[in-house]
Write a protein that holds these residues in place. Structure first.
Motif, PDB file in Angstrom:
ATOM      1  N   PHE A  86       0.860  -1.184   0.000  1.00 55.19           N
ATOM      2  CA  PHE A  86       0.000   0.000   0.000  1.00 55.19           C
ATOM      3  C   PHE A  86       0.898   1.237   0.000  1.00 55.19           C
ATOM      4  O   PHE A  86       1.832   1.324   0.800  1.00 55.19           O
ATOM      5  N   ARG A  87       0.596   2.193  -0.950  1.00 50.57           N
ATOM      6  CA  ARG A  87       1.339   3.459  -1.013  1.00 50.57           C
ATOM      7  C   ARG A  87       0.328   4.587  -0.929  1.00 50.57           C
ATOM      8  O   ARG A  87      -0.722   4.584  -1.587  1.00 50.57           O
ATOM      9  N   GLY A  94      -4.763  15.461   8.418  1.00 52.22           N
ATOM     10  CA  GLY A  94      -5.501  14.207   8.402  1.00 52.22           C
ATOM     11  C   GLY A  94      -6.018  13.809   7.054  1.00 52.22           C
ATOM     12  O   GLY A  94      -6.613  12.735   6.912  1.00 52.22           O
ATOM     13  N   SER A  95      -5.808  14.651   6.028  1.00 53.54           N
ATOM     14  CA  SER A  95      -6.271  14.299   4.681  1.00 53.54           C
ATOM     15  C   SER A  95      -5.417  13.163   4.146  1.00 53.54           C
ATOM     16  O   SER A  95      -4.202  13.108   4.366  1.00 53.54           O
ATOM     17  N   ALA A  96      -6.019  12.204   3.465  1.00 55.56           N
ATOM     18  CA  ALA A  96      -5.325  11.004   3.007  1.00 55.56           C
ATOM     19  C   ALA A  96      -5.423  10.894   1.499  1.00 55.56           C
ATOM     20  O   ALA A  96      -6.464  11.196   0.904  1.00 55.56           O
ATOM     21  N   TYR A  97      -4.320  10.437   0.892  1.00 56.53           N
ATOM     22  CA  TYR A  97      -4.244  10.200  -0.545  1.00 56.53           C
ATOM     23  C   TYR A  97      -3.757   8.768  -0.762  1.00 56.53           C
ATOM     24  O   TYR A  97      -2.813   8.323  -0.118  1.00 56.53           O
ATOM     25  N   VAL A  98      -4.412   8.037  -1.620  1.00 59.78           N
ATOM     26  CA  VAL A  98      -4.013   6.676  -1.945  1.00 59.78           C
ATOM     27  C   VAL A  98      -3.346   6.690  -3.305  1.00 59.78           C
ATOM     28  O   VAL A  98      -3.983   7.025  -4.312  1.00 59.78           O
ATOM     29  N   ALA A 153       2.857   0.557   3.352  1.00 61.29           N
ATOM     30  CA  ALA A 153       2.362  -0.475   4.277  1.00 61.29           C
ATOM     31  C   ALA A 153       2.329  -1.836   3.588  1.00 61.29           C
ATOM     32  O   ALA A 153       2.086  -1.920   2.382  1.00 61.29           O
ATOM     33  N   LEU A 154       2.604  -2.860   4.362  1.00 57.27           N
ATOM     34  CA  LEU A 154       2.508  -4.248   3.906  1.00 57.27           C
ATOM     35  C   LEU A 154       1.668  -5.041   4.916  1.00 57.27           C
ATOM     36  O   LEU A 154       1.735  -4.812   6.124  1.00 57.27           O
TER      37      LEU A 154
END
Length: 481
Positions: A86-87, A94-98, A153-154
């Motif tokens: 996961f990147r 707190g804003s999240a970007y995938v 993340a893994l």
């Protein structure tokens, strides 16, 4: 040692052998559990370390000074390379970007749940978080980038599954080890400790005087069985020794009583005539001659008795024999010829036989003469002597056709002060030491003397002699001429 003393010794000695065995196996089990825990923790730490290395590889170069607008954003469906990583990016607000999510078939479908408060704005951070959905976990690398953090993340599913399998295997292994230890402990206690405990209890009873107790081991060829057999043999030998001691003491008491009886009669006679002489009761010469004759006869009887007892004492201690070849035929023929003159009312016959043995001629003559004289006095009108040579032993037999003896009396005929008629009358013979002296002489020559008799059918005395060896026992002395 009494039972109370045994209990006190156990109390002072600390733990019993059973307790020591159980504590030892418990220690082994504890060590096995500690080793299993250590292996599990070290394996988990190693797997997490490998996962961190993969996270660093997936994360790529540092993005510390790039603004978020310049970050390489790629929609999930446009990322063609298969990956289980996961990147993404999380801003400080707190804003999240995938950037991309795991897209392999077995990859995690839920994204990591990251709390901004866990992140360090100055340094890269490795940590583990739960998935947004389900029970999964992620290993996360958060690196400061721009006004937030670059997130890689893994999934921890493979690591957790591996640890669970390892824990399961170790649990089963430890259970098997504990079961094996329990079986071995029970086996050791049953074969080693329990028999020893029974032996201790039996030994306490033996120490209290119960010699009928026997020890019991387990198995065939085991140490406890061998120990029990050895101790039982020792107890049997001790019991036999004590029984023989009691018999010896009984024979000694009987010997002292018989010797006292034998000496009391002649002493009484001597003292009686001495008293009569002192009082002047023997006035005439004829009475004095009769008194002194009787006194002399009784004194001679006492002397013979004392000499016989001294002879037996010498043979009991250390017989001194002068060995040389002795012809039993010549010796038997000489004794039979002399007996015909000494006992004219008895018919003597030497039935033949020749043999030569290494012996003390004088002592052997005394032994055979005692037997022949005894047969002439107590046996019937006919006495026969024979020599029967053999490959291992020579038999000299003296048989009579007298009244015989009961088997009980015959079995004790060679004991001291034992008479076949059971009386103490002087007319029936001496003090009952003749056969005892004969048996002692024969035993000194490494032979044996046996008496066989049946009431009404006569008595047979057999001297069994070794033709090559003449002296019995290491304590005896002999000179060879």
């Amino acid at each position: 040692m009494t039972e109370a003393q045994v209990r006190e010794a156990r109390r002072l000695g600390g733990m019993s052998l059973r307790s020591r065995v159980l504590v030892g196996f418990a220690a082994i089990a504890a060590v096995a559990i500690v080793v299993a825990i250590a292996v599990t923790l070290s394996t988990a730490a190693y797997q997490v370390s490998q996962l961190d290395d993969r996270l660093k590889s997936f994360a790529g170069p540092e993005l510390m000074d790039q603004p978020v607008q310049e970050l390489p954003v790629s929609p999930r469906d446009e990322f063609a390379r298969p990956s289980d990583a996961f990147r993404g990016y999380i801003g400080s607000d707190g804003s999240a970007y995938v950037f991309f999510a795991p897209n392999i078939e077995d990859g995690a479908q839920s994204l990591p749940s990251i709390d901004v408060s866990q992140l360090d704005p100055a340094e890269s951070t490795y940590f583990t978080v739960a998935a947004e959905e389900g029970d999964g976990e992620y290993r996360v690398l958060a690196r400061p980038a721009g006004d937030g953090w670059d997130i890689t993340a893994l999934s921890m599913d493979a690591v957790n599954a591996s640890q669970q399998r390892l824990i399961l295997i170790e649990g089963v292994g430890i259970a098997l080890i504990l079961a094996g230890l329990a079986i071995v402990a029970g086996w050791v206690i049953r074969l080693g400790v329990n028999p020893m405990r029974r032996m201790v209890d039996a030994s306490a009873r033996i120490a209290e005087g119960d010699l009928s107790v026997r020890l019991e081991g387990v198995g065939t060829g085991s140490e406890s069985a061998e120990l029990a057999a050895s101790l039982n043999a020792m107890i049997g030998t001790l019991t036999d020794s004590l029984a023989e001691r009691e018999r010896s003491e009984a024979r000694l008491r009987e010997f002292v009583a018989d010797a006292s009886h034998e000496l009391r009669t002649p002493l009484t006679t001597v003292l009686g005539y001495s008293e009569l002489h002192r009082r002047g009761a023997l006035a005439d010469a004829e009475a004095q001659d009769d008194a002194w004759g009787r006194t002399e006869a009784e004194a001679a009887r006492m002397r013979r008795l004392v000499e016989d007892m001294l002879t037996l004492a010498k043979y009991d201690a250390e017989p001194d024999l002068t060995l040389r070849p002795v012809s039993l035929a010549d010796l038997a023929g000489e004794i039979v010829a002399n007996a015909k003159v000494a006992y004219p009312s008895t018919s003597f016959e030497f039935t033949g036989g020749t043999a030569t043995v290494q012996a003390d001629a004088d002592r052997l003559r005394q032994a055979l003469l005692n037997v022949v004289s005894n047969a002439a006095i107590h046996g019937g009108p006919h006495v026969s002597v024979s020599v029967l040579p053999g490959p291992d032993a020579v038999r000299v037999t003296v048989s009579d056709d007298g009244d015989g003896m009961t088997p009980e009396v015959a079995a004790r005929a060679t004991e001291r002060f034992v008479r076949g008629d059971g009386s103490r009358q002087r007319a029936t013979g001496g003090a009952g030491l003749g056969l005892a002296i004969t048996a002692a002489i024969v035993e000194a020559h490494r032979g044996t003397l046996t008496v066989s008799s049946t009431p009404g059918q006569g008595t047979t005395v057999t001297l069994l002699l070794d033709p090559t060896h003449g002296v019995a026992g290491e304590g005896s002395t002999a000179s060879q001429s």
